[in-house]
Design a protein around this motif. Structure first.
Motif, PDB file in Angstrom:
ATOM      1  N   ALA A  69       0.917  -1.236   0.455  1.00 28.35           N
ATOM      2  CA  ALA A  69      -0.307  -0.195   0.458  1.00 28.35           C
ATOM      3  C   ALA A  69       1.223   1.559   0.224  1.00 28.35           C
ATOM      4  O   ALA A  69       0.785   2.128  -0.689  1.00 28.35           O
ATOM      5  N   LYS A  70       2.409   1.800   1.134  1.00 32.28           N
ATOM      6  CA  LYS A  70       2.793   2.431   1.082  1.00 32.28           C
ATOM      7  C   LYS A  70       3.243   2.197  -0.555  1.00 32.28           C
ATOM      8  O   LYS A  70       3.865   3.701  -0.529  1.00 32.28           O
ATOM      9  N   ARG A  71       3.857   1.670  -1.044  1.00 27.75           N
ATOM     10  CA  ARG A  71       4.579   1.507  -2.529  1.00 27.75           C
ATOM     11  C   ARG A  71       3.538   2.309  -3.724  1.00 27.75           C
ATOM     12  O   ARG A  71       4.065   2.545  -4.186  1.00 27.75           O
ATOM     13  N   ARG A  72       2.212   1.714  -3.491  1.00 27.15           N
ATOM     14  CA  ARG A  72       0.928   1.422  -4.557  1.00 27.15           C
ATOM     15  C   ARG A  72       1.355   3.568  -3.914  1.00 27.15           C
ATOM     16  O   ARG A  72       1.376   3.423  -5.098  1.00 27.15           O
ATOM     17  N   LYS A  73       1.144   4.086  -2.780  1.00 31.34           N
ATOM     18  CA  LYS A  73       0.796   5.242  -2.769  1.00 31.34           C
ATOM     19  C   LYS A  73       1.675   6.104  -3.315  1.00 31.34           C
ATOM     20  O   LYS A  73       1.417   7.546  -4.350  1.00 31.34           O
ATOM     21  N   LYS A  74       2.879   5.684  -3.469  1.00 26.86           N
ATOM     22  CA  LYS A  74       4.505   6.280  -4.287  1.00 26.86           C
ATOM     23  C   LYS A  74       3.807   6.732  -5.216  1.00 26.86           C
ATOM     24  O   LYS A  74       4.338   7.881  -6.185  1.00 26.86           O
ATOM     25  N   MET A  78       3.474   9.932  -7.705  1.00 26.00           N
ATOM     26  CA  MET A  78       5.203  10.125  -8.290  1.00 26.00           C
ATOM     27  C   MET A  78       4.148   9.985 -10.020  1.00 26.00           C
ATOM     28  O   MET A  78       3.754  11.029 -10.870  1.00 26.00           O
ATOM     29  N   LYS A  79       2.753   9.995 -10.645  1.00 24.87           N
ATOM     30  CA  LYS A  79       2.123   9.342 -11.730  1.00 24.87           C
ATOM     31  C   LYS A  79       1.247  10.903 -11.850  1.00 24.87           C
ATOM     32  O   LYS A  79       1.531  11.666 -12.684  1.00 24.87           O
ATOM     33  N   GLN A  80       1.039  11.084 -10.401  1.00 30.59           N
ATOM     34  CA  GLN A  80       0.385  12.470 -10.376  1.00 30.59           C
ATOM     35  C   GLN A  80       1.589  13.834 -10.417  1.00 30.59           C
ATOM     36  O   GLN A  80       1.209  14.584 -11.276  1.00 30.59           O
ATOM     37  N   LYS A  86       3.128  17.294 -17.267  1.00 31.01           N
ATOM     38  CA  LYS A  86       3.359  17.278 -18.318  1.00 31.01           C
ATOM     39  C   LYS A  86       1.940  18.325 -19.157  1.00 31.01           C
ATOM     40  O   LYS A  86       1.885  19.248 -19.602  1.00 31.01           O
ATOM     41  N   LYS A  87       0.465  18.723 -17.864  1.00 28.51           N
ATOM     42  CA  LYS A  87      -0.110  19.560 -17.884  1.00 28.51           C
ATOM     43  C   LYS A  87       0.336  21.112 -17.859  1.00 28.51           C
ATOM     44  O   LYS A  87       0.339  21.890 -18.721  1.00 28.51           O
TER      45      LYS A  87
END
Length: 135
Positions: A69-74, A78-80, A86-87
């Motif tokens: 979960a911690k890594r998923r959140k990270k 990063m994706k955001q 990019k925006k």
């Protein structure tokens, strides 16, 4: 209904003393009782070990889930961040294009100066031998 009778094995006879064979009977009874107790001890020990093992598995699973979960959140963070960058880049590009169009309507003298500056900047900089980020 009456309870079923309990079977009592190897009861002493009604005669006075113990015979010479009674020691062997006692010895077999004692051995059988020790085996029964050992068996019960082993069963209870196995049950406790099984319970401990299952608890350990559950703790490991929980810890792994927390790490995931911690890594998923990270990763999501990063994706955001990449999407926002990019925006922002696209907005800056569109804004720059909008500025370029509005600057055309301004005086031609400033346009000529800008073009000269750009040419000088292009001459000074060496053309890159490779392009980063392209495949």
């Amino acid at each position: 209904t009456p309870a079923p009778p309990e079977f009592v094995r190897d009861v002493m006879g009604s005669s006075a003393g113990a015979g010479s064979g009674e020691f062997h009977v006692y010895r077999h009874l004692r051995r059988r009782e020790y085996q029964r107790q050992d068996f019960l001890d082993k069963i209870s020990e196995k049950q406790t070990k099984d319970e401990e093992y299952l608890e350990k598995l559950e703790r490991n699973k929980q810890a792994a889930e927390e790490r995931t979960a911690k890594r998923r959140k990270k990763r999501e963070k990063m994706k955001q961040k990449k999407l926002l960058a990019k925006k922002a880049k696209l907005e800056a590009k569109s804004k720059k294009e909008g500025d370029d169009k509005s600057s055309e309507s301004e005086e031609d003298d400033s346009k000529d100066e800008d073009e000269e500056d750009e040419r000088e900047a292009e001459d000074d900089a060496e053309a890159p031998s490779f392009i980063m980020g392209k495949k």
